[in-house]
Design a protein around this motif. Structure first.
Motif, PDB file in Angstrom:
ATOM      1  N   GLY A 268      12.445  54.298  -4.594  1.00  0.00           N
ATOM      2  CA  GLY A 268      11.699  55.401  -5.206  1.00  0.00           C
ATOM      3  C   GLY A 268      12.547  56.646  -5.336  1.00  0.00           C
ATOM      4  O   GLY A 268      12.500  57.341  -6.362  1.00  0.00           O
ATOM      5  N   PHE A 269      13.355  56.930  -4.311  1.00  0.00           N
ATOM      6  CA  PHE A 269      14.241  58.092  -4.345  1.00  0.00           C
ATOM      7  C   PHE A 269      15.281  57.931  -5.455  1.00  0.00           C
ATOM      8  O   PHE A 269      15.547  58.877  -6.209  1.00  0.00           O
ATOM      9  N   LEU A 270      15.845  56.729  -5.576  1.00  0.00           N
ATOM     10  CA  LEU A 270      16.830  56.480  -6.640  1.00  0.00           C
ATOM     11  C   LEU A 270      16.198  56.576  -8.023  1.00  0.00           C
ATOM     12  O   LEU A 270      16.791  57.153  -8.945  1.00  0.00           O
ATOM     13  N   ILE A 271      15.011  56.029  -8.179  1.00  0.00           N
ATOM     14  CA  ILE A 271      14.311  56.106  -9.471  1.00  0.00           C
ATOM     15  C   ILE A 271      14.058  57.564  -9.838  1.00  0.00           C
ATOM     16  O   ILE A 271      14.257  57.970 -10.989  1.00  0.00           O
ATOM     17  N   ALA A 272      13.647  58.362  -8.859  1.00  0.00           N
ATOM     18  CA  ALA A 272      13.410  59.789  -9.121  1.00  0.00           C
ATOM     19  C   ALA A 272      14.709  60.465  -9.556  1.00  0.00           C
ATOM     20  O   ALA A 272      14.718  61.256 -10.504  1.00  0.00           O
ATOM     21  N   GLY A 273      15.804  60.146  -8.882  1.00  0.00           N
ATOM     22  CA  GLY A 273      17.092  60.745  -9.240  1.00  0.00           C
ATOM     23  C   GLY A 273      17.555  60.346 -10.626  1.00  0.00           C
ATOM     24  O   GLY A 273      18.007  61.195 -11.415  1.00  0.00           O
ATOM     25  N   ILE A 274      17.421  59.081 -10.945  1.00  0.00           N
ATOM     26  CA  ILE A 274      17.822  58.596 -12.273  1.00  0.00           C
ATOM     27  C   ILE A 274      16.931  59.209 -13.345  1.00  0.00           C
ATOM     28  O   ILE A 274      17.408  59.654 -14.392  1.00  0.00           O
ATOM     29  N   SER A 275      15.625  59.264 -13.075  1.00  0.00           N
ATOM     30  CA  SER A 275      14.705  59.828 -14.075  1.00  0.00           C
ATOM     31  C   SER A 275      14.963  61.310 -14.290  1.00  0.00           C
ATOM     32  O   SER A 275      14.774  61.822 -15.395  1.00  0.00           O
ATOM     33  N   ASP A 276      15.449  62.012 -13.264  1.00  0.00           N
ATOM     34  CA  ASP A 276      15.805  63.426 -13.415  1.00  0.00           C
ATOM     35  C   ASP A 276      16.956  63.566 -14.405  1.00  0.00           C
ATOM     36  O   ASP A 276      16.941  64.437 -15.280  1.00  0.00           O
TER      37      ASP A 276
END
Length: 187
Positions: A35-43
């Motif tokens: 979830g943290f990685l997805i948030a970072g990529i989506s940013d």
């Protein structure tokens, strides 16, 4: 005010925060890290779309940093609560952010609003904090030890958090005392 694709992606990041926090509290480190990685990529994706497809919006200018800060503060608080980060670092980080918000609100209430521009030290601080959160979540998710990386990032994060707070405080005090950019005090 229009709702753009980057704004929708940013709103998705807000929705991810409770999921990441819940995964952390349940020791589902694989889900929390994902979830943290997805948030970072989506940013990165929403920023790319906004820049390259002219989808900037005033709403996005406010939502994007709020989503980033909500995720980062939430992750730090939980990691501090479970003993994976030192409490002094979590308290320092949360206090800095609370002081900045209070300063902006106070200056607005006093009819002397301050425009908060990210400073270089603040950007460096955020980058180190994101790196630290990713390292800790990655260590827990992948059952690896990246020592001495974590202690170095903790120290850097602490120093940069204090430096960033001091820089914002000085800028705010100058602004509030009437000596903003381009003006000098009368002597």
């Amino acid at each position: 005010m229009r709702l753009t694709i980057p704004n929708m992606i940013t709103i998705m990041r807000f929705v991810l925060v409770p999921g990441v926090v819940l995964a952390m509290l349940q020791a589902r480190w694989d889900w929390a890290f994902a979830g943290f990685l997805i948030a970072g990529i989506s940013d990165g994706v929403d920023g790319f779309i906004a820049r390259h497809f002219n989808q900037f919006s005033q709403l996005g200018a406010y939502l994007d940093p709020m989503a980033d800060k909500l995720l980062l503060v939430s992750v730090f608080v939980v990691l501090g609560f479970i003993g994976e980060l030192p409490l002094w670092l979590v308290v320092t980080m949360v206090s800095r952010d609370a002081l900045i918000v209070c300063a902006v609100v106070l200056s607005t209430v006093m009819a002397h609003p301050v425009e908060m521009k990210p400073l270089f030290v603040s950007k460096a601080n955020t980058a180190i904090q994101i790196g630290l959160a990713a390292v800790v979540l990655g260590e827990l998710a992948l059952a690896i030890d990246l020592d001495p990386l974590r202690p170095v990032l903790i120290l850097l994060s602490g120093v940069l958090t204090v430096a960033s707070a001091a820089a914002y405080l000085v800028a705010w005090l100058r602004h509030m005392s009437g000596y903003g950019e381009g003006s000098k005090p009368d002597t």
